[in-house]
Motif scaffolding. Structure first.
Motif, PDB file in Angstrom:
ATOM      1  N   THR A   1       5.241   3.638  -9.512  1.00  0.00           N
ATOM      2  CA  THR A   1       4.837   4.555  -8.531  1.00  0.00           C
ATOM      3  C   THR A   1       3.449   4.950  -8.731  1.00  0.00           C
ATOM      4  O   THR A   1       2.813   4.948  -9.495  1.00  0.00           O
ATOM      5  CB  THR A   1       5.490   5.871  -8.757  1.00  0.00           C
TER       6      THR A   1
ATOM      7  N   TYR B   1       2.792  10.044  -9.198  1.00  0.00           N
ATOM      8  CA  TYR B   1       3.404  10.258 -10.403  1.00  0.00           C
ATOM      9  C   TYR B   1       2.852  11.223 -11.494  1.00  0.00           C
ATOM     10  O   TYR B   1       2.362  10.981 -12.602  1.00  0.00           O
ATOM     11  CB  TYR B   1       3.351   8.569 -11.268  1.00  0.00           C
TER      12      TYR B   1
ATOM     13  N   TYR C   1      -1.731   2.401 -10.986  1.00  0.00           N
ATOM     14  CA  TYR C   1      -0.414   2.756 -11.512  1.00  0.00           C
ATOM     15  C   TYR C   1      -0.829   3.067 -12.817  1.00  0.00           C
ATOM     16  O   TYR C   1      -1.823   2.283 -13.594  1.00  0.00           O
ATOM     17  CB  TYR C   1       0.593   1.396 -11.657  1.00  0.00           C
TER      18      TYR C   1
ATOM     19  N   PHE D   1       7.660   7.640  -2.461  1.00  0.00           N
ATOM     20  CA  PHE D   1       6.848   6.516  -2.911  1.00  0.00           C
ATOM     21  C   PHE D   1       5.716   6.655  -2.174  1.00  0.00           C
ATOM     22  O   PHE D   1       4.859   5.767  -2.439  1.00  0.00           O
ATOM     23  CB  PHE D   1       7.657   5.416  -3.193  1.00  0.00           C
TER      24      PHE D   1
ATOM     25  N   CYS E   1      15.125   8.243  -6.497  1.00  0.00           N
ATOM     26  CA  CYS E   1      14.085   8.060  -5.817  1.00  0.00           C
ATOM     27  C   CYS E   1      12.596   8.293  -6.672  1.00  0.00           C
ATOM     28  O   CYS E   1      13.086   8.193  -8.158  1.00  0.00           O
ATOM     29  CB  CYS E   1      13.782   9.450  -4.796  1.00  0.00           C
ATOM     30  N   ASN E   2      11.619   8.510  -6.273  1.00  0.00           N
ATOM     31  CA  ASN E   2      10.422   8.869  -7.476  1.00  0.00           C
ATOM     32  C   ASN E   2      10.867   9.913  -8.322  1.00  0.00           C
ATOM     33  O   ASN E   2      11.275  11.141  -7.504  1.00  0.00           O
ATOM     34  CB  ASN E   2       9.094   8.693  -6.542  1.00  0.00           C
TER      35      ASN E   2
END
Ligand code: NA7
Length: 504
Positions: A4, A9, A27, A193, A381-382
């Motif tokens: 993500t 994140y 990332y 995302f 999902c995230n």
């Protein structure tokens, strides 16, 4: 490495921290994630609330005192009015028990318990498994080891991640738009995302245009982007799915120079598992010392003292075996612990034989005042925004229960005999009790089941439906209508006086 984007994140609720905390690549890797969490703990002085090296060994609801009696590995027993579990979606390791596994004289590691100081330089390494983790491990270690054998049961589709440094302009753009970015991720998107999923059908455009769209996504990078920002029907329509996989297969065969290796790396199944992305995975197989073994063609027969034997009579000699074999996901974290609700029933028993169930992924009937974060049938999902969403809901419902209790609004229920007049201490009510209704659990489970009925994800075996662990029932484990829709439902439930819950 998280897949993500770094800017999503993390926690959303501290704008100043979001803007100032450093992240330098698209990332973040595990050490950076850990450093970030430590930073938040320090900033908000949270460490004083934490007990480390303390395992929850059992939890039992005591109806007479309306308390959870919680036992831990340290011998401490806690009594708590509310028990909130955050046991992790992917924490209980799946370690296949190959014949002869104890005969191996080298080192063995599961990726979920990676030793901090492991040095693989110059070693002969076998990696079993090629999901998100196996793909990353192969990519990361290939350059350092003298021999690498990737044992693959089902080849997977992986697209470039787009990992790389973040420019100052990019960071500024994110910083300038952070509130809107979070609002879009949480309340406008399926997966949170950082992009809007498309509903464009694959065959609504010409073949050339399709190719252009796939190529653009390939160049930009991102597993969820490739699957959900290119076309809206890849995960539900087999023809659309095939069009996308044809593109990825062409990429694999042009990247991997050895035709035999390329053949073994070509997936045969639908593109319907958690979408993978990598920072140069297929390229690693162009190194002479990197091999791929197809376990469909030559299954593992046993682990020997020297390595791994396969059905073609080969013995792959290894110094280290890495199990990138995944996790007993979602409910596996719960069924290993005796969590007993009203009447002594465990969650494991409650979930047999139909598979795990809940209301909203957070609450289970007969398990009063227990709230699971990322329990079964929560949003797919995230995860940081999903976790925040559930934490906020749980905080609110507890606050409401306490408010009603303090105002005596729940007195009727107490007197009507649900708790049978029992009090924890003389003269005091045992306190509020919050519990999902059975009908709410049934309806939520049916909804999750119905939402996944048309998904091609359901047709493939993966942890997302619990079919990666032998003996585990293939059943829905997520709410698939997305984060925005999940959050909307939670808001409606609050507005409707916590529909589906009993608040005593
Ligand atoms: P995954 O995605 O569950 O992948 C596990 C891999 O291990 C997958 O390739 C499996 O093959 C393989 N596996 C599992 N058991 C065996 C046995 N017995 N023999 C051979 N191969 C086996 O776990 P990850 O850790 O990669 O990722 C989990 C999630 O973490 C990921 O989705 C992200 O959300 C983060 P299979 O494909 O089932 O044939």
């Amino acid at each position: 490495m998280s897949d993500t984007e770094s800017y999503l994140y993390r926690y959303s609720w501290d704008l100043e921290d979001l803007k100032s905390y450093p992240w330098s690549t698209h990332y973040v890797h595990q050490p950076e994630i850990l450093a970030y969490l430590r930073h938040v703990v320090d900033k908000f002085d949270l460490r004083k609330y934490m007990h480390f090296n303390t395992e929850l060994t059992s939890a039992k609801w005591d109806d007479s005192s309306s308390r959870w009696i919680i036992s831990t590995s340290t011998g401490c027993i806690f009594k708590a009015r509310y028990l909130i579990t955050a046991l992790g979606l992917l924490s209980r390791q799946n370690l296949p028990n190959f014949e002869g596994i104890n005969d191996f004289t080298g080192e063995m590691y599961h990726t979920g318990r990676w030793p901090e100081d492991l040095d693989l330089k110059g070693k002969r390494v076998g990696v079993i498994g090629n999901g998100s983790t196996g793909v990353q491990v192969v990519t990361a270690i290939a350059k350092d080891v003298t021999k690498l054998v990737s044992f693959q049961r089902n080849p997977q589709y992986s697209v470039p991640s787009g990992q790389g440094p973040v420019t100052d302009e990019y960071r500024k753009r994110v910083n300038d738009n952070y509130p809107q970015i979070w609002e879009d991720a949480k309340d406008q998107s399926l997966f949170g995302f950082g992009f809007k999923e498309t509903d464009r059908p694959t065959f609504s455009v010409s073949e050339e245009e399709r190719e252009r769209i796939y190529e653009k996504a390939w160049q930009k990078g991102g597993g969820f982007r490739f699957m959900f920002e290119t076309f809206g029907d890849i995960s539900v329509d087999e023809a659309a799915n095939n069009a996308a996989t044809d593109f990825i297969k062409r990429k694999i065969t042009t990247t991997v120079k050895d035709p035999e290796k390329a053949r073994k790396l070509l997936p045969t199944q639908l593109y319907a598992r958690r979408p993978l992305c990598d920072a140069g995975y297929y390229e690693q197989f162009n190194r002479d010392h990197v091999e791929v073994v197809s376990l469909q063609e030559t299954p593992i027969t046993r682990v020997t003292s020297k390595g791994i034997a396969t059905s073609d009579g080969a013995e792959h000699e290894l110094d280290v075996i890495i199990f990138a074999t995944g996790f007993d996901a979602v409910d596996g974290s719960y069924t290993r612990i005796a969590i007993q609700g009203r009447g002594g029933e465990t969650l494991k028993e409650h979930w047999q034989p139909q598979g795990s169930t809940s209301y909203l992924g957070m609450s289970v009937p007969n398990f009063p005042n227990l709230f699971m974060i990322l329990g079964p049938n929560g949003p797919f999902c995230n995860l940081p925004p999903a976790i925040e969403t559930q934490v906020e809901f749980i905080s609110d419902i507890i606050e409401e229960a306490e408010r009603r209790c303090n105002k005596g609004l729940n007195g009727a229920a107490v007197l009507s005999g649900h708790i049978n007049g029992a009090v924890a201490e003389a003269g005091h009510s045992p306190g509020p009790v919050v519990e999902a209704k059975s009908t709410a659990e049934e309806e939520w489970t049916k909804l999750c089941d119905d939402l996944s009925a048309n998904s091609l994800f359901r047709k493939t075996d993966s942890w997302i439906f619990g079919s990666n662990v032998s003996g585990k029932k293939h059943a829905v484990l997520f709410y698939f209508a997305g984060l925005a829709s999940y959050r909307k439902i939670l808001r409606e439930i609050v507005q409707e006086n916590y529909r589906g819950f009993k608040l005593f």
